[in-house]
Enzyme design. Structure first.
Site, PDB file in Angstrom:
ATOM      1  N   LYS A 272     -24.834  -3.342  -5.142  1.00 18.94           N
ATOM      2  CA  LYS A 272     -23.981  -4.557  -5.619  1.00 18.94           C
ATOM      3  C   LYS A 272     -23.773  -5.058  -7.453  1.00 18.94           C
ATOM      4  CE  LYS A 272     -23.283  -9.385  -4.601  1.00 18.94           C
ATOM      5  NZ  LYS A 272     -23.657 -10.061  -6.561  1.00 18.94           N
TER       6      LYS A 272
ATOM      7  N   LYS B 176       0.786  -0.917   0.003  1.00 16.33           N
ATOM      8  CA  LYS B 176       0.235  -0.171   0.197  1.00 16.33           C
ATOM      9  C   LYS B 176       0.973   1.122   0.026  1.00 16.33           C
ATOM     10  CE  LYS B 176      -4.185  -1.668   2.233  1.00 16.33           C
ATOM     11  NZ  LYS B 176      -4.178  -3.247   2.232  1.00 16.33           N
TER      12      LYS B 176
ATOM     13  N   ARG C  20     -12.965  -6.036   5.116  1.00 17.34           N
ATOM     14  CA  ARG C  20     -13.546  -6.543   4.913  1.00 17.34           C
ATOM     15  C   ARG C  20     -14.874  -7.742   4.254  1.00 17.34           C
ATOM     16  NH1 ARG C  20     -10.019  -7.477   0.357  1.00 17.34           N
ATOM     17  NH2 ARG C  20     -11.772  -8.373  -0.195  1.00 17.34           N
TER      18      ARG C  20
ATOM     19  N   ASP D 155      -1.028  -1.971  -4.718  1.00 22.71           N
ATOM     20  CA  ASP D 155      -2.337  -2.076  -3.858  1.00 22.71           C
ATOM     21  C   ASP D 155      -3.138   0.165  -3.630  1.00 22.71           C
ATOM     22  OD1 ASP D 155      -3.988  -3.800  -2.591  1.00 22.71           O
ATOM     23  OD2 ASP D 155      -2.793  -3.914  -0.779  1.00 22.71           O
ATOM     24  N   MET D 156      -4.725  -0.149  -4.568  1.00 20.20           N
ATOM     25  CA  MET D 156      -5.391   0.644  -4.664  1.00 20.20           C
ATOM     26  C   MET D 156      -6.277   0.876  -3.238  1.00 20.20           C
ATOM     27  SD  MET D 156      -5.311   3.138  -6.657  1.00 20.20           S
ATOM     28  CE  MET D 156      -4.949   2.707  -8.411  1.00 20.20           C
TER      29      MET D 156
ATOM     30  N   LYS E  84     -13.324  -5.915  -7.080  1.00 26.32           N
ATOM     31  CA  LYS E  84     -14.051  -5.038  -6.729  1.00 26.32           C
ATOM     32  C   LYS E  84     -14.027  -3.515  -5.851  1.00 26.32           C
ATOM     33  CE  LYS E  84     -17.437  -8.698  -7.438  1.00 26.32           C
ATOM     34  NZ  LYS E  84     -18.822  -9.535  -6.999  1.00 26.32           N
TER      35      LYS E  84
ATOM     36  N   THR F  83     -11.363 -12.121  -6.747  1.00 29.47           N
ATOM     37  CA  THR F  83     -12.914 -12.182  -6.699  1.00 29.47           C
ATOM     38  C   THR F  83     -12.949 -13.974  -6.097  1.00 29.47           C
ATOM     39  OG1 THR F  83     -14.810 -12.166  -7.307  1.00 29.47           O
ATOM     40  CG2 THR F  83     -13.195 -13.272  -8.850  1.00 29.47           C
TER      41      THR F  83
ATOM     42  N   ARG G 138      -4.662  -6.230 -11.856  1.00 29.94           N
ATOM     43  CA  ARG G 138      -5.477  -6.522 -10.432  1.00 29.94           C
ATOM     44  C   ARG G 138      -6.459  -5.841 -10.482  1.00 29.94           C
ATOM     45  NH1 ARG G 138      -4.098  -5.940  -4.825  1.00 29.94           N
ATOM     46  NH2 ARG G 138      -2.311  -8.170  -4.811  1.00 29.94           N
TER      47      ARG G 138
END
Length: 284
Positions: free
Chosen positions: A177, A76, A262, A110-111, A163, A202, A160
């Site tokens: 969603k 990150k 998460r 990482d985003m 979602k 995913t 990568r």
């Protein structure tokens, strides 16, 4: 409450230490998977925090060959200096890239939240010109991602597709969603048609099925990426079918905010976690 949460979180968190992460990585590799190790923690501002994080990633990369693991790291930007400045973060990534070159380790950026999207992409573009084994996460919940994806693919970027785990304002992100899934499918189709090397990150069975269908029409170098401890019943099936799969392995003492994010990310995650937990218990 924290002890109860850790009892659940340890399903996907490898532990507190590098050795625990590497032992987990070794087990993943023995089961036919590559690994992506992430040291938990973000928004570091102290020099010691930043330097310790860089040092640990150095140790992980140097250990992959010794531990006989095919591995990557996922970093990150805010954990290695972005909260100080973009220049500081870029300099620290360059330090990691030099070590990655020696060990032939793939590095993922990482985003994080949309506050840092522009800077993260700029850092990635700068580094990609000098190091090929480098990828970046793109979040399907952001409306801007299709444009970002086109720009990154035009320069040979490695993607990568995720979602998105951060809560964003409704004027820049898809909130339902259904709309996030639609955008994920749209971006995934673009990857299979135009990308050369990418990750489909995913646990969603519909997305995975669609990816396997697209793979039949477009022969591309790609891998599925899933969290350690999630969808363990599906992973060997995909491997047996000949798909590459990397297990994402977080470790470290900052497990609580990560785990809460998460679970908050999507209501479905709670159901998925529950079913994976039950499945994991049956397999023991």
């Amino acid at each position: 409450m924290e002890k109860i949460l850790f009892g659940v979180a340890k399903q996907w968190i490898a532990g507190n230490t590098i050795d625990e992460a590497l032992v987990t990585a070794q087990n993943s590799y023995k089961n036919g998977m590559s690994v992506i190790i992430n040291k938990l923690g973000e928004y570091h501002t102290s020099k010691n925090q930043i330097e310790n994080t860089i040092s640990e990633y150095h140790t992980i990369m140097a250990s992959f060959r010794k531990w006989k693991v095919n591995g990557a790291i996922s970093v990150k930007p805010t954990q290695i200096g972005l909260m100080k400045s973009k220049k500081k973060c870029l300099n620290n990534f360059e330090i990691l890239i030099r070590a990655a070159t020696k060990s032939q380790t793939f590095v993922w950026l990482d985003m994080e939240s949309s506050d840092h999207t522009d800077e993260t992409i700029q850092i990635y573009e700068n580094l990609l010109a000098r190091y090929e084994r480098l990828g970046i996460a793109i979040q399907a919940n952001l409306m801007r991602s299709e444009g970002d994806l086109a720009d990154l693919l035009s320069m040979g970027g490695k993607i990568r597709l995720v979602k998105g785990a951060y809560r964003e304002n409704s004027n820049i992100s898809f909130k339902s969603k259904q709309k996030v899934d639609q955008n994920y499918l749209r971006l995934m189709k673009i990857l299979f048609e135009n990308a050369n090397e990418f990750g489909i990150a995913t646990h969603d069975g519909i997305m995975i099925d669609r990816a396997t269908e697209l793979a039949k029409k477009n022969e591309k170098k790609f891998e599925f990426q899933m969290l350690r401890g999630i969808r363990d019943e599906l992973k060997p099936i995909l491997i047996k079918k000949g798909f590459s799969l990397s297990e994402y392995i977080p470790y470290g003492t900052n497990w609580l905010p990560y785990s809460i994010r998460r679970l908050k990310e999507r209501k479905r995650n709670i159901l998925l976690l529950g079913s994976s937990f039950i499945s994991h218990q049956k397999m023991r």
